[in-house]
Design an enzyme around this catalytic site. Structure first.
Site, mmCIF file in Angstrom:
data_model
loop_
_atom_site.group_PDB
_atom_site.id
_atom_site.type_symbol
_atom_site.label_atom_id
_atom_site.label_comp_id
_atom_site.label_asym_id
_atom_site.label_seq_id
_atom_site.Cartn_x
_atom_site.Cartn_y
_atom_site.Cartn_z
ATOM 1 N N LEU A 190 0.798 -1.218 0.000
ATOM 2 C CA LEU A 190 0.000 0.000 0.000
ATOM 3 C C LEU A 190 0.835 1.274 0.000
ATOM 4 O O LEU A 190 0.326 2.372 0.238
ATOM 5 C CB LEU A 190 -0.983 -0.030 1.172
ATOM 6 C CG LEU A 190 -1.901 -1.264 1.188
ATOM 7 C CD1 LEU A 190 -2.881 -1.196 2.330
ATOM 8 C CD2 LEU A 190 -2.629 -1.451 -0.125
ATOM 9 N N CYS A 191 2.137 1.148 -0.278
ATOM 10 C CA CYS A 191 2.980 2.336 -0.402
ATOM 11 C C CYS A 191 2.768 3.017 -1.748
ATOM 12 O O CYS A 191 2.568 2.347 -2.760
ATOM 13 C CB CYS A 191 4.458 1.949 -0.275
ATOM 14 S SG CYS A 191 5.020 1.812 1.427
ATOM 15 N N HIS A 192 2.875 4.332 -1.748
ATOM 16 C CA HIS A 192 2.743 5.094 -2.990
ATOM 17 C C HIS A 192 4.066 5.123 -3.738
ATOM 18 O O HIS A 192 5.127 5.200 -3.118
ATOM 19 C CB HIS A 192 2.348 6.544 -2.673
ATOM 20 C CG HIS A 192 0.982 6.670 -2.112
ATOM 21 N ND1 HIS A 192 0.698 6.425 -0.783
ATOM 22 C CD2 HIS A 192 -0.203 7.009 -2.689
ATOM 23 C CE1 HIS A 192 -0.603 6.599 -0.569
ATOM 24 N NE2 HIS A 192 -1.171 6.956 -1.699
ATOM 25 N N MET B 99 8.729 4.442 5.140
ATOM 26 C CA MET B 99 8.852 3.067 4.663
ATOM 27 C C MET B 99 10.078 2.897 3.766
ATOM 28 O O MET B 99 10.712 1.846 3.764
ATOM 29 C CB MET B 99 7.584 2.635 3.903
ATOM 30 C CG MET B 99 6.339 2.547 4.771
ATOM 31 S SD MET B 99 6.588 1.721 6.377
ATOM 32 C CE MET B 99 7.210 0.114 5.863
ATOM 33 N N GLU B 100 10.393 3.946 2.994
ATOM 34 C CA GLU B 100 11.560 3.864 2.121
ATOM 35 C C GLU B 100 12.833 3.749 2.963
ATOM 36 O O GLU B 100 13.748 2.986 2.635
ATOM 37 C CB GLU B 100 11.617 5.097 1.216
ATOM 38 C CG GLU B 100 10.637 5.058 0.039
ATOM 39 C CD GLU B 100 9.178 5.220 0.443
ATOM 40 O OE1 GLU B 100 8.894 5.625 1.596
ATOM 41 O OE2 GLU B 100 8.294 4.916 -0.391
ATOM 42 N N ASP C 156 23.548 -12.132 4.143
ATOM 43 C CA ASP C 156 23.811 -13.016 3.005
ATOM 44 C C ASP C 156 25.310 -13.190 2.770
ATOM 45 O O ASP C 156 25.785 -14.303 2.515
ATOM 46 C CB ASP C 156 23.164 -12.442 1.737
ATOM 47 C CG ASP C 156 23.399 -13.313 0.512
ATOM 48 O OD1 ASP C 156 23.238 -14.549 0.628
ATOM 49 O OD2 ASP C 156 23.726 -12.766 -0.548
#
EC number: 4.6.1.17
Lengths: 165, 165, 165, 165, 165, 165
Positions: F76-78, F114-115, F129
């Protein structure tokens, strides 16, 4: 039929070639390309690189990631589970810039030439991007396949091919 | 400061440049590249193209789609809302192969040179891919910026730049 | 010139239309589509949905994510910063299956019809995927634009359009 | 258990089905869909196509690329190494628009129905996109599986299925 | 050589490890992570969830899709054809928030630890995204591998490992 | 209404919030996270890093690229045109591992928390990793927002927030 355009079907329209009937063999492709630049640009990268290695390190990562992304970039390439991608970036022997060499391996039904060439191209573009503030005139060239092995069409190397021609 | 490597921060590590303070201006970048090939390969594409246009049509689409994908390929490129991408593919005047030219436009805070160069590179790779069954020895080269306009650093053209040097 | 194919340039080749000169206006597009299925398949989804909601919930999320991905799926679409995507999935009034409706908003230079239609299509495909073990014969149809507003070409609605015709 | 919703686990939540225990068999799926449009829109595409073939050529490429992208679009689809994707676009026999047919092949553990349906859907959306300036009222429909073969659940064809029902 | 950094080649530069010589075995990896939040935030999610299940349902789908996307996110991960991805989200026993557990399976040449960890991380981020309007102070933690099996390096479990140390 | 779950609409289903009415303001978000590891693992990275810097360099690039990819990972991020992404990786003061800090900037209608968190998470996963051959027991934690500014909801900082609580 080695001289036909493999992606053009009987009606002349483009299609992904069916590789379902091909045997799984070990495939290797090696490709190269260069970014030609002014000596002072190369010196800027070299000195920055001596300290932190980031232009070259970033370009190598971009090349490796691009190889894995080839099937979503080149319309008729098959999705493949590459077993290895290596990208090496060194100064050209003639001092004219940086040379990128990519090696891609696969145990599969189709060759990995495009994956090696895509890795080289994106690594070269990344070098351009990171140095373009200093030198917009850089040129990318000599992007080409050096060798491939595996598959029904057999081995091929630029050296041997050039010798033949 | 035009000679600094713009993506290297004070500590020498790579970062996306902050373009937040830049003004939104009209940006245009034009880039070119060529796929050099044997005359018979060019003839194969030409004749196939005369009938259905698919090698060139497919490469154009691949180039346009790649331009939109630039920020996910080149690590330090900004995501951009391109207002136009055009890709033209023609035979080289010297008959040595195909020439790709890409034009990219944006009303925004950063240049679109990388988008134009990425469009060119992926279009060239697609041409290689579709003709490689006939000619593995093709070479991609002369991939370079032709001109850019807009932005604080002003206009640049290869012609003027070469003249200056 | 509303009857020209907008992506075909003067030479007949496909290109991304230049929207740089267009004004930024509020754009809204609403599209719909349906998955037609056997009553027992609908009942399976309904009962599963009554308990956990996952077929419909998953399809809604897939549709929303696809809308944001439109420019990488549809070759000549512009990348856009959508301000809203909404997807609603309900049973059809005639009981023949599920109906998907997507609403997309943007403050920008180009319309969002394709984003709404892409959301609908991928949501419908996801419904098919999740129910296909029970019913391979489902059909997706009536995928179409309901209305759009904003932009130089003005408002359009299927109802008005049908009335005119 | 052919009537259960395969992606719903014991608790009713959605999950990727485990295909690890399935045998690798040859899989083929064929799907179709149509874009219904006004006769004059079809004529516009046809005449443009007669000259350059770009609406149909672009839609075919978009469909092929989308098939390879299915696992990132449809939440519970498995990533697959497709061995072939073919997309054919022709005029409908009834003249009501264009018909898209996609054929996808795989030697693997799961079916490729979704890849064929995704190719069809994105090709149809691309046709819509390229012709929407002339005709916003076009409708996409009759998107459905025609046949599948391979895998434990065996062969299925719409013709046989319809006959049974 | 279990203590070497596997992606660093002889020259100290990063490369995708060659897994071509490895046998295809059944691989499973299980990972976990938690989103720690205020009791009232958990209550908001719980009550919303009791009604519609969307925070948790959306996060599960995001985690599953991310697992399939791992090779394009983590630079040196191999592209893999995962046979199963499962994501479970439950309340923590201590009531401090939500716990995400992901299980990934593959019949292949390399482990799937990164795919399981990526599924967990993106599911946790999605939970944060959907609840952040109520609680920006949430913290994601305890993201770690629980167990892996298959491959030359053999089985590993956090429980046994902790016991050994 | 700061305590509502912003992505849940009136009917309890998840939707992308409409940000069309929000003003464009300067937004900044800073987030952090850590990879906890055994001292000998940290020493391995440190010594490798002293020579070539690749674990940390690779993780930084992965984090930057992931920030640009947020809208395709978090449902739901733009989609946003980030103006800057910076990722810094340093040893933790307590010697327990590596700490990642990401700063993201935007001139736009919605926050970039969020970014920043996605950049941190993917950078941490990349560190895991690249070092997992030596240490599978590493744990990622303390992933959280440090501060945000811009937008109607105003500024927020963890320090101030913790002080309040």
């Amino acid at each position: 039929m080695a001289d036909a355009l493999s992606h053009i079907d009987a009606n002349g329209t483009a299609d992904m070639v069916d590789v379902g009937g091909k045997a799984e063999t070990e495939r290797v492709a090696v490709a190269e390309g260069s970014v030609f630049m002014k000596p002072e640009t190369l010196e800027l990268i070299r000195s920055g690189n001596a300290k932190k290695g980031d232009v070259i390190g970033t370009a190598r990562i971009a090349g490796i990631m691009a190889a894995k992304n080839t099937a979503s970039l080149i319309p008729l390439c098959h999705p493949l589970m590459l077993t290895k991608v290596g990208v090496a970036i060194t100064e050209r022997d003639d001092g004219a810039g940086l040379r990128v060499e990519a090696t891609v391996r696969l145990s599969g039904r189709t060759g990995v030439e495009m994956e090696a060439l895509t890795a080289v191209s994106i690594a070269c573009l990344t070098i351009y991007d990171m140095a373009k503030a200093a030198d917009k005139g850089m040129e990318i060239g000599e992007t080409r396949l050096l060798s491939k092995s595996g598959g029904k069409s057999g081995d091929w190397s630029r050296a041997a091919s050039t010798g033949e021609t």
